[in-house]
Scaffold this motif. Structure first.
Motif, mmCIF file in Angstrom:
data_model
loop_
_atom_site.group_PDB
_atom_site.id
_atom_site.type_symbol
_atom_site.label_atom_id
_atom_site.label_comp_id
_atom_site.label_asym_id
_atom_site.label_seq_id
_atom_site.Cartn_x
_atom_site.Cartn_y
_atom_site.Cartn_z
ATOM 1 N N ASP A 66 0.823 -1.210 0.000
ATOM 2 C CA ASP A 66 0.000 0.000 0.000
ATOM 3 C C ASP A 66 0.861 1.266 0.000
ATOM 4 O O ASP A 66 0.341 2.372 0.097
ATOM 5 N N ASP B 154 2.634 4.312 -1.392
ATOM 6 C CA ASP B 154 2.362 5.145 -2.563
ATOM 7 C C ASP B 154 3.497 5.091 -3.585
ATOM 8 O O ASP B 154 3.246 5.022 -4.789
ATOM 9 N N GLY C 153 -1.880 -5.549 0.748
ATOM 10 C CA GLY C 153 -1.895 -4.087 0.774
ATOM 11 C C GLY C 153 -2.115 -3.452 -0.588
ATOM 12 O O GLY C 153 -2.531 -2.300 -0.689
ATOM 13 N N THR D 235 -5.137 -1.180 -2.109
ATOM 14 C CA THR D 235 -5.195 0.283 -2.028
ATOM 15 C C THR D 235 -5.277 0.922 -3.406
ATOM 16 O O THR D 235 -5.986 1.911 -3.593
ATOM 17 N N LYS E 250 -8.926 1.249 -4.548
ATOM 18 C CA LYS E 250 -9.935 1.853 -3.678
ATOM 19 C C LYS E 250 -10.335 3.236 -4.189
ATOM 20 O O LYS E 250 -9.490 4.043 -4.557
ATOM 21 N N HIS F 153 -8.741 6.623 -2.970
ATOM 22 C CA HIS F 153 -7.322 6.871 -3.209
ATOM 23 C C HIS F 153 -7.130 7.462 -4.607
ATOM 24 O O HIS F 153 -7.991 7.310 -5.468
ATOM 25 N N ARG G 86 -9.980 -8.418 4.813
ATOM 26 C CA ARG G 86 -9.949 -7.018 5.254
ATOM 27 C C ARG G 86 -11.334 -6.390 5.342
ATOM 28 O O ARG G 86 -11.456 -5.183 5.550
#
Length: 139
Positions: free
Chosen positions: A36, A38, A70, A73, A76, A79, A105
């Motif tokens: 996750d 960046d 992760g 992300t 999502k 984001h 999760r």
């Protein structure tokens, strides 16, 4: 003279065959994203874009991005990756999320972009693709 002409013809046929074979070559690569972070997410998306823009691979490559752990992300809605993903999708990249990650999760599919696909297991998808001869990339 006849031997020289025959040798020349054979060389020409071999060169033509190699050129045709290279034109028909198709490549397949599966990218794994399980972070996750960046920087890692953006780096992975950039790597995929770079592969698509490589003149040796243009019009010859199929790419799949498998996200799990992760890596969810990236898909999502809350984001900032939608534009990057839409660009890759428009260029034929297959975007896949692991359903095991969603269960573990407690993430609902509604929380993710509607243009992605799903696989029961991210690891399973990677194993299957590699067995099918896809190149495996984990930036």
């Amino acid at each position: 003279m006849k031997k020289t002409l025959l040798l020349l013809c054979c060389c020409c046929i071999l060169a033509a065959h190699q050129a045709i074979s290279q034109q028909k070559t198709k490549y397949k690569a599966v990218y794994q994203l399980n972070s996750d972070d960046d920087k890692i997410i953006r780096g992975t998306l950039r790597n995929i874009k770079n592969a698509l823009e490589d003149p040796r691979l243009q019009q010859k490559i199929t790419i799949e991005l498998v996200a799990h752990g992760g890596g969810v992300t990236v898909f999502k809605k809350d984001h900032p990756y939608e534009e990057l993903l839409q660009d890759l999708k428009a260029r034929g990249v297959i975007l896949v999320e692991c359903e095991n990650t969603l269960k573990e999760r407690n993430i609902k599919k509604e929380e993710l972009f509607p243009f992605i696909s799903y696989t029961p297991s991210g690891n399973g998808e990677l194993i299957i693709r590699q067995q099918e001869g896809w190149s495996y990339v984990h930036p």
